[in-house]
Design an enzyme around this catalytic site. Structure first.
Site, short mmCIF file in Angstrom:
data_model
loop_
_atom_site.label_atom_id
_atom_site.label_comp_id
_atom_site.label_asym_id
_atom_site.label_seq_id
_atom_site.Cartn_x
_atom_site.Cartn_y
_atom_site.Cartn_z
N CYS A 2 0.66 -1.18 0.08
CA CYS A 2 -0.02 -0.13 0.20
C CYS A 2 0.87 1.14 -0.15
O CYS A 2 1.82 1.26 0.58
CB CYS A 2 -0.93 0.06 1.15
N ARG A 27 5.46 -0.02 -6.12
CA ARG A 27 5.46 -0.79 -4.76
C ARG A 27 4.56 -2.10 -4.84
O ARG A 27 4.45 -2.95 -3.99
CB ARG A 27 4.93 0.10 -3.68
N TRP A 73 -2.70 -2.97 -1.43
CA TRP A 73 -2.18 -4.54 -1.80
C TRP A 73 -3.25 -5.07 -0.67
O TRP A 73 -2.82 -5.20 0.32
CB TRP A 73 -0.82 -4.37 -1.57
N ASN A 99 -2.12 2.36 5.62
CA ASN A 99 -1.25 1.44 5.00
C ASN A 99 -0.76 0.42 6.34
O ASN A 99 -0.19 0.95 7.31
CB ASN A 99 0.10 2.02 4.73
N GLY A 100 -0.92 -0.81 6.35
CA GLY A 100 -0.34 -1.70 7.33
C GLY A 100 -1.54 -2.77 7.62
O GLY A 100 -2.52 -2.88 6.87
N GLU A 479 19.03 -17.51 -6.32
CA GLU A 479 18.50 -16.19 -6.87
C GLU A 479 17.77 -16.23 -8.35
O GLU A 479 16.97 -15.47 -8.53
CB GLU A 479 19.62 -15.22 -6.71
N LYS A 483 14.22 -15.30 -9.56
CA LYS A 483 13.86 -14.21 -10.52
C LYS A 483 13.05 -14.72 -11.46
O LYS A 483 12.16 -14.24 -12.09
CB LYS A 483 15.44 -13.74 -11.11
N GLU A 486 9.15 -15.62 -10.12
CA GLU A 486 8.47 -14.26 -9.83
C GLU A 486 7.81 -13.64 -10.79
O GLU A 486 6.89 -12.86 -10.69
CB GLU A 486 9.39 -13.44 -8.74
N HIS A 502 18.89 -37.01 -4.38
CA HIS A 502 18.42 -37.49 -3.29
C HIS A 502 16.99 -37.20 -3.23
O HIS A 502 16.41 -37.44 -2.14
CB HIS A 502 19.03 -36.96 -2.09
N LYS A 597 6.75 -4.27 -4.04
CA LYS A 597 8.24 -4.00 -3.94
C LYS A 597 8.57 -3.88 -2.59
O LYS A 597 9.50 -4.26 -2.31
CB LYS A 597 8.30 -2.50 -4.97
C1 F6R Z 1 12.55 -10.34 -5.29
C2 F6R Z 1 12.43 -9.23 -4.42
C3 F6R Z 1 12.03 -9.72 -3.23
C4 F6R Z 1 12.95 -8.54 -1.98
C5 F6R Z 1 12.37 -9.10 -0.72
C6 F6R Z 1 13.14 -8.42 0.36
O1 F6R Z 1 13.03 -10.04 -6.44
O2 F6R Z 1 12.91 -8.14 -4.83
O3 F6R Z 1 12.41 -11.03 -2.76
O4 F6R Z 1 14.25 -8.86 -2.02
O5 F6R Z 1 11.08 -8.61 -0.48
O6 F6R Z 1 12.91 -6.78 0.35
P1 F6R Z 1 14.12 -5.79 0.81
O7 F6R Z 1 15.25 -6.05 0.14
O8 F6R Z 1 13.41 -4.52 0.36
O9 F6R Z 1 14.10 -5.88 2.18
#
Ligand code: F6R
Length: 602
Positions: A2, A27, A73, A99-100, A479, A483, A486, A502, A597
């Site tokens: 949010c 976000r 959100w 927000n929250g 990682e 990527k 997601e 295994h 985000k």
């Molecule tokens: C994936 C991604 C998320 C963030 C995670 C932590 O591409 O961006 O997995 O890495 O939500 O976010 P931060 O780094 O802002 O604490």
């Protein structure tokens, strides 16, 4: 997650709110709304979907000098127009955005709101009804708001409007981010300075538990006790050009391309030409005095933590553990005698990480936040901060923050190792090695067309995929898999190559894409053995190998860099594979479904 914007004292309120919400789109959200007021009219417009839909619905007639806006959100109740914010009290007196998450919403409802028919399924509506209820008992707006804050449990940033007063905005926060922006003859509020950077560069922080009364020419901050608070403004160092896409079709591609420049910037910010480190001596002394490092992070930042663990153990010879914030906070492991905590967070706002930091602070342990956002909550609340200097990261899928985190952790590990006189820390020139990394990244970035073709060949039709590797290649696999899954929605696992047999190898069937990282001579032969095992079971294998251990028919060849820094280069083709696979499937690369985000709820 949010996002909130608000403004008081500006005749251009509607456009400023809409533009602010557009800047908060990154976000992640699924509905949005604004409320605009002036002395003659009060108007509320909400919609499910995007800000462009909201803009169309708002049209050109909505004017006023005070307003609040919100991107939602969904947490309590699905993404619908009714559940979108702002929410209005039944008596039509108050309008609120939030927000929250309100944890005791059911209890508040049962205790104070019996008989009130709620319109939405949100926890936010409970709050606006609660404030209205207290005001009906004869309290002033501020007192009613304060009384509500005293009984609410949870995380929040609130902006409240009394419809009868188009000159005043009421604001409060606890755990969720919110800033006051100081304009010329007007004032604004926003979850993120980016949203209002075209209106002002001067911002004021609000501390948890404070209540702010905002008019066009005044900012009154007070604690819950009523004690007034004076606070100076800070200048937000955000360049508008940094938050525009420019000629790029997507932020993610822009941010992948920026990585070489970020590596060079980190070298410049933290290492002098003579090889000295620009790092707080007290931070290094505190780390030297500790017996174990605990890296706490989520998602991509946690994946950067895994790579950093190896770097810290090699260069600074300090045992290093990596923990997921959401697990660590409620399941505290047995800690060493002198722990040192590192919070890795691009946004500096992640609620899961913040709840751990709060606990760590209560226990009195030293902490460092490594973040991309100066002044963020995790930065303010940790004892020390190191910035990533990566520039704003807008795409939901993190790319340049991941590589920046590893680079800054390397700087820190080397500085600590040198202070501790660990021979391995002196064995290479970091400026030189980071420069080779930047060039290596550029080589990978210049091979976009090849990677586009490989993504088409390997991933176009598949529903699942694997990345595999050993040791640091395994960490990069995690990682790379995150990527890809997601943003392209291909179910992908990042797996330890030797562990496949295994159990998980049962999932390999004819055509399953398996992408193998092979960058280290010590593990290359074994990983190649695992590649043969999956190939024999029908897997469609793509090898990403460092030049020094590559074979003629490997698909992607990585330039050689310092072994500890290989992930900085090997992750780049994986980021590009995710980008192209997503484009080929026709999805929005920057705004994947269900994701936010800045994850400000636990
Ligand atoms: C994936 C991604 C998320 C963030 C995670 C932590 O591409 O961006 O997995 O890495 O939500 O976010 P931060 O780094 O802002 O604490």
């Amino acid at each position: 997650m949010c996002g909130i914007v608000g403004i008081v004292g500006n005749p251009n309120t509607t456009e400023i709110l809409l533009k602010g919400l557009e800047k908060l789109e990154y976000r992640g959200y699924d509905s949005a709304g604004i409320f605009v007021a002036d002395t003659n009219s009060n108007q509320l417009v909400k919609t499910k979907g995007r800000i462009k839909d909201l803009r169309e619905k708002v049209g050109t007639e909505l004017t006023g000098t005070l307003g609040i806006g919100h991107t939602r959100w969904a947490t309590h109740g699905p993404a619908t127009e009714i559940n979108a914010h702002p929410h209005t009290s039944t008596n039509q007196k108050f309008v609120l955005v939030h927000n929250g998450v309100i944890e005791n919403y059911q209890e508040l409802k049962d205790t104070y709101l019996a008989g009130i028919a709620l319109e939405s399924e949100t926890d936010t509506e409970i709050v606006v009804q609660l404030i209205a209820r207290f005001a009906e008992d004869g309290l002033s707006v501020k007192e009613a708001f304060k009384k509500a804050l005293a009984v609410i449990e949870g995380s929040y940033a609130f902006a409240l409007v009394d419809k009868a007063d188009s000159d005043t905005l009421y604001v409060a926060k606890n755990k969720s981010p919110l800033l006051i922006g100081l304009g010329a003859d007007f004032n604004v509020i926003c979850s993120d300075a980016m949203a209002m950077i075209d209106q002002t560069k001067q911002f004021l922080e609000i501390a948890d538990g404070e209540l702010v009364t905002l008019t066009a020419d005044s900012v009154g901050i007070e604690k819950a006790t009523g004690e007034k608070v004076e606070r100076s403004a800070f200048t937000a160092e955000i360049d508008l050009a940094d938050i525009e896409k420019g000629t790029y079709p997507f932020y993610m591609l822009k941010e992948i391309d920026e990585q070489p420049a970020v590596m060079r910037r980190i070298a410049k910010e933290y290492v002098t030409d003579s090889g000295e480190f620009a790092i707080d001596a007290n931070l290094l002394a505190t780390m030297q005095a500790s017996d174990r490092i605990y890296i706490v992070a989520c998602g991509t930042s946690a994946n950067a933590g895994w790579v950093s663990k190896q770097i810290f153990e090699s260069l600074a010879k300090v045992p290093t553990e990596i923990h997921l914030s959401s697990e660590f906070g409620y399941n505290l492991p047995l800690l060493s005698e002198k722990p040192f905590f590192i919070f890795l967070s691009q946004s500096g706002e992640t609620a899961d990480s913040r709840q751990v930091l709060v606990k760590i602070n209560e226990l009195g342990y030293p902490s460092l936040t490594i973040t991309n956002v100066a002044g963020s909550t995790l930065s303010r609340e940790a004892q020390y901060t190191l910035l990533l200097h990566a520039g704003p990261e807008i795409a939901v899928a993190s790319t340049k923050a991941y590589t920046a985190q590893i680079a800054v952790m390397t700087v820190l590990a080397k500085a600590l190792g040198e202070k501790k006189e660990i021979p391995e820390a002196f064995a290479f020139n970091l400026l030189h090695e980071l420069s080779l990394v930047a060039t290596g990244m550029e080589t990978m970035i210049s091979e976009k067309h090849l990677i586009d073709e490989l993504a088409q060949a390997y991933l176009k039709e598949t529903r699942n995929a694997f990345y595999i590797g050993r040791s640091v290649d395994y960490y990069v696999s995690m990682e790379a898999a995150l990527k890809l899954k997601e943003i392209s929605y291909v179910q992908t696992e990042g797996f330890a190559a030797g562990e496949l047999k295994h159990g998980t190898i049962a999932l390999i069937e004819e055509g399953t894409p398996v992408m193998a990282f092979i960058t280290d001579a010590a593990t290359a032969a074994h990983t190649r053995g695992n590649v043969r095992e999956v190939e024999s079971r029908g897997a469609n294998v793509l090898v990403i190998a460092s030049e020094s251990v590559s074979k003629a028919d490997d698909q992607i060849i990585l330039p050689n860099v310092h072994p500890l820094l290989t992930p900085l280069v090997s992750v780049v083709p994986a980021q590009l594979i995710a980008y192209y696979a997503t484009l080929q499937r026709g999805y929005d690369v920057d705004k994947p479904r269900n994701l936010a985000k800045s994850v400000t709820v636990e």
